[in-house]
Scaffold this motif. Structure first.
Motif, PDB file in Angstrom:
ATOM      1  N   GLU A 251     -22.405  -8.911  27.458  1.00 28.89           N
ATOM      2  CA  GLU A 251     -22.899 -10.231  27.837  1.00 28.89           C
ATOM      3  C   GLU A 251     -22.602 -11.296  26.794  1.00 28.89           C
ATOM      4  OE1 GLU A 251     -26.820  -8.673  30.339  1.00 28.89           O
ATOM      5  OE2 GLU A 251     -26.955  -9.000  28.171  1.00 28.89           O
ATOM      6  N   LEU A 252     -21.700 -11.012  25.872  1.00 30.47           N
ATOM      7  CA  LEU A 252     -21.480 -11.915  24.739  1.00 30.47           C
ATOM      8  C   LEU A 252     -20.338 -12.904  24.955  1.00 30.47           C
ATOM      9  CD1 LEU A 252     -22.053  -9.452  21.758  1.00 30.47           C
ATOM     10  CD2 LEU A 252     -23.584 -11.238  22.606  1.00 30.47           C
ATOM     11  N   PHE A 253     -19.771 -12.952  26.160  1.00 32.68           N
ATOM     12  CA  PHE A 253     -18.771 -13.967  26.470  1.00 32.68           C
ATOM     13  C   PHE A 253     -19.309 -14.787  27.637  1.00 32.68           C
ATOM     14  CE2 PHE A 253     -14.917 -15.838  28.196  1.00 32.68           C
ATOM     15  CZ  PHE A 253     -14.222 -16.212  27.046  1.00 32.68           C
ATOM     16  N   PRO A 254     -19.713 -16.042  27.405  1.00 32.97           N
ATOM     17  CA  PRO A 254     -20.345 -16.835  28.463  1.00 32.97           C
ATOM     18  C   PRO A 254     -19.490 -16.889  29.721  1.00 32.97           C
ATOM     19  CG  PRO A 254     -20.554 -17.955  26.366  1.00 32.97           C
ATOM     20  CD  PRO A 254     -19.639 -16.785  26.126  1.00 32.97           C
ATOM     21  N   GLY A 255     -20.144 -16.706  30.849  1.00 28.84           N
ATOM     22  CA  GLY A 255     -19.458 -16.757  32.128  1.00 28.84           C
ATOM     23  C   GLY A 255     -18.952 -15.419  32.609  1.00 28.84           C
ATOM     24  N   VAL A 256     -19.051 -14.389  31.768  1.00 27.71           N
ATOM     25  CA  VAL A 256     -18.571 -13.055  32.136  1.00 27.71           C
ATOM     26  C   VAL A 256     -19.710 -12.057  31.972  1.00 27.71           C
ATOM     27  CG1 VAL A 256     -17.075 -11.138  31.457  1.00 27.71           C
ATOM     28  CG2 VAL A 256     -16.149 -13.449  31.583  1.00 27.71           C
ATOM     29  N   THR A 257     -19.994 -11.296  33.011  1.00 27.75           N
ATOM     30  CA  THR A 257     -20.915 -10.171  32.929  1.00 27.75           C
ATOM     31  C   THR A 257     -20.109  -8.903  33.189  1.00 27.75           C
ATOM     32  OG1 THR A 257     -22.769 -11.510  33.712  1.00 27.75           O
ATOM     33  CG2 THR A 257     -23.006  -9.124  33.847  1.00 27.75           C
ATOM     34  N   ALA A 258     -19.983  -8.096  32.173  1.00 30.61           N
ATOM     35  CA  ALA A 258     -19.105  -6.928  32.246  1.00 30.61           C
ATOM     36  C   ALA A 258     -19.823  -5.786  32.950  1.00 30.61           C
ATOM     37  CB  ALA A 258     -18.667  -6.511  30.849  1.00 30.61           C
ATOM     38  N   THR A 259     -19.434  -5.517  34.180  1.00 30.42           N
ATOM     39  CA  THR A 259     -20.053  -4.443  34.966  1.00 30.42           C
ATOM     40  C   THR A 259     -19.122  -3.253  35.173  1.00 30.42           C
ATOM     41  OG1 THR A 259     -19.349  -5.525  37.013  1.00 30.42           O
ATOM     42  CG2 THR A 259     -21.548  -6.062  36.189  1.00 30.42           C
ATOM     43  N   GLY A 260     -17.865  -3.389  34.792  1.00 28.76           N
ATOM     44  CA  GLY A 260     -16.921  -2.291  34.957  1.00 28.76           C
ATOM     45  C   GLY A 260     -17.147  -1.201  33.924  1.00 28.76           C
ATOM     46  N   ALA A 410      -3.211   4.021  28.365  1.00 31.89           N
ATOM     47  CA  ALA A 410      -4.651   4.264  28.479  1.00 31.89           C
ATOM     48  C   ALA A 410      -5.407   3.036  28.982  1.00 31.89           C
ATOM     49  CB  ALA A 410      -5.212   4.694  27.126  1.00 31.89           C
ATOM     50  N   ILE A 411      -4.915   1.837  28.652  1.00 33.05           N
ATOM     51  CA  ILE A 411      -5.667   0.632  29.026  1.00 33.05           C
ATOM     52  C   ILE A 411      -5.013  -0.136  30.169  1.00 33.05           C
ATOM     53  CG2 ILE A 411      -6.507   0.393  26.665  1.00 33.05           C
ATOM     54  CD1 ILE A 411      -4.631  -2.032  26.364  1.00 33.05           C
ATOM     55  N   ARG A 412      -3.854   0.322  30.640  1.00 31.93           N
ATOM     56  CA  ARG A 412      -3.145  -0.429  31.684  1.00 31.93           C
ATOM     57  C   ARG A 412      -4.033  -0.564  32.926  1.00 31.93           C
ATOM     58  NH1 ARG A 412       2.078  -1.246  31.554  1.00 31.93           N
ATOM     59  NH2 ARG A 412       2.407   0.617  30.250  1.00 31.93           N
ATOM     60  N   ARG A 413      -4.150  -1.803  33.427  1.00 32.05           N
ATOM     61  CA  ARG A 413      -5.025  -2.048  34.570  1.00 32.05           C
ATOM     62  C   ARG A 413      -4.602  -3.332  35.261  1.00 32.05           C
ATOM     63  NH1 ARG A 413     -10.559  -3.487  32.595  1.00 32.05           N
ATOM     64  NH2 ARG A 413     -10.021  -5.647  33.027  1.00 32.05           N
ATOM     65  N   THR A 414      -4.631  -3.329  36.560  1.00 28.80           N
ATOM     66  CA  THR A 414      -4.376  -4.530  37.339  1.00 28.80           C
ATOM     67  C   THR A 414      -5.610  -4.816  38.183  1.00 28.80           C
ATOM     68  OG1 THR A 414      -2.018  -4.039  37.452  1.00 28.80           O
ATOM     69  CG2 THR A 414      -2.887  -5.637  39.037  1.00 28.80           C
ATOM     70  N   GLY A 415      -6.265  -5.933  37.920  1.00 32.72           N
ATOM     71  CA  GLY A 415      -7.471  -6.280  38.651  1.00 32.72           C
ATOM     72  C   GLY A 415      -8.661  -5.476  38.177  1.00 32.72           C
ATOM     73  N   GLY A 416      -9.722  -5.464  38.975  1.00 25.55           N
ATOM     74  CA  GLY A 416     -10.928  -4.731  38.619  1.00 25.55           C
ATOM     75  C   GLY A 416     -11.922  -5.589  37.855  1.00 25.55           C
ATOM     76  N   ASP A 417     -13.119  -5.055  37.708  1.00 25.72           N
ATOM     77  CA  ASP A 417     -14.178  -5.787  37.011  1.00 25.72           C
ATOM     78  C   ASP A 417     -13.960  -5.734  35.503  1.00 25.72           C
ATOM     79  OD1 ASP A 417     -15.483  -6.324  39.417  1.00 25.72           O
ATOM     80  OD2 ASP A 417     -16.603  -4.434  39.348  1.00 25.72           O
ATOM     81  N   TRP A 418     -14.473  -6.762  34.829  1.00 21.53           N
ATOM     82  CA  TRP A 418     -14.447  -6.742  33.368  1.00 21.53           C
ATOM     83  C   TRP A 418     -15.362  -5.642  32.862  1.00 21.53           C
ATOM     84  CZ3 TRP A 418     -10.552  -9.229  31.582  1.00 21.53           C
ATOM     85  CH2 TRP A 418     -10.138 -10.444  32.128  1.00 21.53           C
ATOM     86  N   THR A 419     -14.979  -5.008  31.775  1.00 22.55           N
ATOM     87  CA  THR A 419     -15.785  -3.957  31.156  1.00 22.55           C
ATOM     88  C   THR A 419     -16.322  -4.464  29.823  1.00 22.55           C
ATOM     89  OG1 THR A 419     -14.004  -2.966  29.844  1.00 22.55           O
ATOM     90  CG2 THR A 419     -14.170  -2.288  32.169  1.00 22.55           C
ATOM     91  N   PRO A 420     -17.352  -3.802  29.268  1.00 20.65           N
ATOM     92  CA  PRO A 420     -17.855  -4.231  27.957  1.00 20.65           C
ATOM     93  C   PRO A 420     -16.771  -4.251  26.877  1.00 20.65           C
ATOM     94  CG  PRO A 420     -19.448  -2.790  28.990  1.00 20.65           C
ATOM     95  CD  PRO A 420     -18.227  -2.774  29.884  1.00 20.65           C
TER      96      PRO A 420
END
Length: 733
Positions: A251-260, A410-420
Motif C-alpha cells: 500500500e506504499l504507492f498511492p493509487g495502487v493496491t497490490a492484490t496480486g 521468473a518475473i516475465r508477466r503480461t497484464g495481471g494485478d499489481w503484487t506487493p
C-alpha cells in the motif's frame, strides 16, 4: 476514580458540545468556514483522547517519600481550577517513569507503588508494592508477588485484537519506548518478547514528546499484511493517538493496491537491489535514436530528424541529470532548435553566399511553427516518450531486459494485478521518471487568475454599495471604508482558496514524496532491498524504529540481517537493542518450538519464557487430516469457549481444511475476533492466540514452522499424516 470519571465526563461533554455547535456552521465567510473546520478537527481529536481514557483511565499511584502523590493513567487530566492541578498524569510524562523503573534496590524516591485493576469504572483490585522498607505503614493490599499484575494480563484470554501494555510496561521495554527518536533504532527479539507492542507504544510516546514536529510530518507504521494491521489497529487509538498511518508494503504507492500474488522466486528477483540498475537502464533505452532518418511533414517542406540531431539533443538532456520526464523538454527544445535551423537554412539561404535573408520576426515565426507542429511532437514522443511509472514497469515486466535469463523468465508477466513486490519497482520508476507538473502548474495559474477576476468583481460590487452607504457619513466612517479597501483582489482570492484540512497521515497516504517524521517497521527482516530503498526515500532524516527477528525470516527476498539492511544507507551508525524475555509463549511450548531452529543451528538460543502452564504440547498422526483437525477444533472450543483458536496450515492445505471448518474465518484478511481462524504461517506472523493447532508441519519451511509453533499463549497441538520434522520428533504421537 469517581472524581476522575466525573471530570472526564465534563471534558468530553464540553468537547461534544463544541463539536455540535461547530458542525452546522456551513455558511458564512471563508474565514468562518476555516475556523469551523479547525474547531471540528481539534474537538474531534480531543474526543478521541477522552474516549481512549474511558477504559483503564487510572491504573497506578506513586507515593513518594517526600510526600508527593501522583496518579498515573492513560491520558492526563487536570482540575478545573486556577492552577489546573493534575488529577492523573499521562503515562508518557517523565514524572511517571518510576512506575515502570523503580525497584527495591533503586526506588527512585518512592515509598510505595500501587497498581489499580478496574472493570469499566469500578475498581476491582489493588496491589501495593513496598519500595521503602523503613516505611511501616500497611494497607492490606500488599502482595508478595511483584509480577502478579503482569502474569494476570498474560494469562487473560485473547480477543483477536492486540491490547496495549501501558499498565505492565517492563523496565527494558520502557527504555526502548523512550529512546531518543533521532537515527535508526533496531529492536530485535524472538517470539513473544513484545517487540511489536513496544514499537507501538514508542510511536505513542514520540507523538507525545515531539507533538509539534511529528503531528505535522506524521508517523508511518509498516506491517507485514492486512490481518496484522487489523490486529494492532486499536493499540494507538486506545492510547489516544489517531494521527498515524498504518500500511502494508503493498500500500506504499498511492493509487495502487497490490492484490496480486507472486511466486516466491519472482518476489525474490523483484526485491533484489539489482532491479534498480535494470530499471535505470530500461529508462535509458526509452531515450532512443532513430535507426533511419525520420521524415516529418511540414507546411514549408519536409523536415529530417536524423541520428546526429537526436544524439546531440539526448546528450544535452542527459547532461541536466534530471529524471526522464523532466529532462524531456530539454531534449525537445534541442530538437526543435535543430529543425528550425534546418528550415531556416532551406528557406532563407542567400543563393549568392551571403547571410541568411530571414529577419528576426521570420525566424521567430518559423520556430513557432516547428514548436507547435503535431508531427514534430509525435517524432519527439517516439524518441523520448512521456512515461508513467505504471506503464514503465508493465513494459519492463513484459520484457525484462538487463537481467540474467533465469531472473527475467521468473518475473516475465503480461497484464495481471499489481503484487506487493511490484510496489518498490513502481516507486523506483517514479524516481527515475520524475513528475512533469508543468501542465498542472499552468492549470493552477489559470484557475488562480479566474479567482482573482471573480474576487475583483466582488470588491467592485462591495465598493459601490459601501460608497453609497457611507457617502453621507462622517470622516470616521470614511476611515472604515478606507480600511475595507486595503484588501486587493489577489489577497481576497487567496482567502477564497479552500485549505486542506486532512490530517497529516491522510495527506501522507496520498503523496508519494511525503517525508515522514518517523517510520516504524515491523517484521523488518522480511523486507527486500528494493523496499528498503522506498522507505529510505520516505524518511530522509533516517528517524526509524525497526523491529524483527532474523531467526524468523521467511520471505525469499528478505534481507535477514540488520547489517545487510542498513549498511548501504548509514554504515554502522545505528543502535541495536535486544529483548530477551518471552512473555507470550509458555516454557512447555517454547522448549518444543526451539528445537526446530536448533536442528539446523545447534547454537540457537531462544528467548527465556517467564511463565509455565503445566500443559505440554501434543502431536497426533492421522490418515484423515481434515477430519482430525475438525475434531481437535471441536475439542479445544469445548475446553475454552472464551479464547481464540488458530489452525495454522500450509497454503496448499487451506481449501480442504476450510471445507472441514465451515465456522472458521479464513481468506486474505480473516476476522481475528472469530473464535476459530484458519491461517497460513505468513499470515500468523506477529499474532497470538490462546490455542494453536499446527497442521502438516513437514510442509513448512524452518522459519515458518518456528513462527507457527510460537503463536500460542496456552496450548499447542500438532496434527500430521507423515513423519514429523526433525525438530519435532520428540513429540508424542
Amino acid at each position: 476514580m469517581d472524581l476522575l470519571h466525573e471530570r472526564l465526563d465534563a471534558l468530553r461533554s464540553g468537547a461534544q458540545d463544541a463539536l455540535e455547535r461547530a458542525l452546522p456552521q456551513a455558511e458564512g465567510t471563508f474565514q468562518a468556514r476555516l475556523e469551523r473546520d479547525v474547531m471540528v478537527a481539534e474537538q474531534a481529536e480531543l474526543l478521541a483522547g477522552f474516549e481512549a481514557g474511558e477504559h483503564g483511565l487510572c491504573f497506578g499511584r506513586l507515593a513518594f517519600r517526600d510526600g508527593r502523590d501522583h496518579h498515573i493513567g492513560r491520558i492526563g487530566i487536570r482540575r478545573d481550577d486556577a492552577d489546573h492541578t493534575p488529577l492523573v498524569i499521562d503515562w508518557r510524562a517523565e514524572v511517571a517513569r518510576p512506575f515502570y523503573l523503580a525497584t527495591g534496590h533503586t526506588p527512585m524516591g518512592l515509598r510505595r507503588r500501587r497498581h489499580l485493576t478496574t472493570e469499566g469504572r469500578r475498581v476491582t483490585a489493588l496491589h501495593d508494592e513496598i519500595l521503602d522498607l523503613a516505611d511501616s505503614q500497611r494497607t492490606g493490599h500488599e502482595g508478595a508477588d511483584a509480577d502478579a499484575i503482569l502474569l494476570a494480563s498474560l494469562d487473560a484470554a485473547r480477543t483477536g485484537r492486540m491490547h496495549d501494555i501501558v499498565q505492565t510496561i517492563q523496565a527494558d521495554q520502557d527504555r526502548i519506548i523512550r529512546a531518543p527518536h533521532h537515527g535508526v533504532l533496531v529492536v530485535e527479539g524472538g517470539p513473544g518478547t513484545g517487540k511489536t507492542v513496544v514499537a507501538l507504544h514508542r510511536a505513542a510516546y514520540l507523538l507525545y514528546a515531539h507533538r509539534e514536529q511529528l503531528a505535522r510530518r506524521a508517523v508511518l507504521i509498516v506491517g507485514p499484511n492486512p490481518a496484522f494491521l487489523g490486529y494492532i489497529g486499536q493499540v494507538l487509538p486506545s492510547l489516544g493517538e489517531t494521527g498515524v498511518l498504518l500500511a502494508t508494503p503493498g500500500e506504499l504507492f498511492p493509487g495502487v493496491t497490490a492484490t496480486g500474488v507472486d511466486a516466491p522466486r519472482a518476489a525474490e528477483v523483484k526485491g533484489n537491489a539489482a532491479m534498480a540498475g535494470a530499471l535505470a537502464r530500461f529508462v535509458a533505452d526509452r531515450q532512443s535514436l532513430p535507426e533511419s532518418t525520420l521524415v516529418i511533414a511540414h507546411d514549408d517542406g519536409e523536415l529530417h530528424l536524423d541520428a546526429e540531431i537526436a544524439a546531440a539533443a539526448r546528450q544535452r538532456a542527459r547532461a541536466t541529470r534530471l529524471p526522464h520526464n523532466l529532462a524531456r523538454p530539454h531534449f525537445a527544445f534541442q530538437v526543435i532548435d535543430a529543425l528550425t535551423a534546418q528550415l531556416t537554412e532551406r528557406i532563407g539561404a542567400d543563393p549568392y553566399g551571403g547571410p541568411n535573408l530571414l529577419g528576426p520576426d521570420d525566424l521567430a515565426q518559423l520556430g513557432k511553427a516547428v514548436a507547435t507542429s503535431r508531427e514534430v511532437h509525435a517524432a519527439i514522443e517516439e524518441l523520448w516518450p512521456t512515461l508513467t511509472p505504471q506503464r514503465l514497469v508493465a513494459d519492463f515486466l513484459a520484457d525484462p531486459v538487463h537481467l540474467p535469463d533465469a531472473d527475467a523468465e521468473a518475473i516475465r508477466r503480461t497484464g495481471g494485478d499489481w503484487t506487493p513486490a511490484d510496489v518498490p519497482l513502481l516507486d523506483e520508476a517514479a524516481e527515475l521518471l520524475g513528475d512533469d507538473d508543468s501542465a498542472a502548474r499552468a492549470a493552477a495559474e489559470a484557475e488562480r487568475q479566474e479567482r482573482i477576476a471573480y474576487a475583483q468583481g466582488v470588491l467592485d460590487l462591495s465598493y459601490g454599495s459601501r460608497t453609497q452607504e457611507f457617502e453621507d457619513k462622517d470622516d470616521e466612517d470614511s476611515e472604515v471604508l478606507a480600511a475595507h479597501d486595503l484588501i486587493d483582489a489577489d489577497r481576497l482570492a487567496e482567502r477564497q482558496e479552500e485549505a486542506d484540512h486532512r490530517s497529516a497521515a491522510e495527506r501522507a497516504a496520498a503523496d508519494r514524496t511525503w517525508a515522514f517524521g518517523h517510520i516504524i517497521v515491523d517484521e523488518a527482516q522480511e523486507l527486500s532491498p528494493m523496499l528498503w530503498r522506498l522507505l529510505m526515500r520516505r524518511c530522509p532524516t533516517r528517524s526509524m524504529t525497526l523491529v524483527g527477528d532474523p531467526a524468523q525470516t521467511s520471505e525469499p527476498g528478505g534481507c535477514g540481517s540488520w547489517e545487510t539492511i542498513l549498511a548501504p544507507y548509514m554504515e554502522d551508525r545505528w543502535e541495536h537493542v535486544r529483548l530477551g524475555v518471552n512473555y507470550r509463549t509458555p516454557t512447555e511450548i517454547m522448549t518444543t518450538a526451539a528445537e526446530v531452529p536448533r536442528a539446523a543451528d545447534p547454537s540457537f538460543v531462544p528467548p527465556a519464557s517467564i511463565r509455565s502452564t503445566g500443559v505440554p504440547p501434543w502431536a497426533h498422526r492421522t490418515d484423515d487430516l481434515p477430519a482430525a483437525v475438525a475434531e481437535a477444533v471441536a475439542r479445544e472450543t469445548r475446553r475454552d469457549d472464551r479464547g481464540r483458536l488458530a489452525v495454522i496450515a500450509p497454503p496448499g492445505r487451506r481449501a480442504e481444511l476450510a471445507a472441514a471448518l465451515p465456522a472458521a474465518s479464513t481468506g486474505p484478511v480473516p476476522d481475528l475476533t472469530s473464535p476459530v481462524v484458519l491461517l497460513d504461517p505468513r499470515q500468523a506472523k506477529g499474532l497470538e492466540f490462546d490455542a494453536v493447532l499446527v497442521a502438516e508441519p513437514a510442509e513448512f519451511g524452518t522459519s515458518d514452522l518456528y513462527v507457527a509453533l510460537t503463536r500460542a499463549t496456552q496450548r499447542l497441538g500438532v496434527l500430521h499424516t507423515g513423519a514429523l520434522p526433525e525438530g519435532l520428533a520428540t513429540l508424542a504421537g
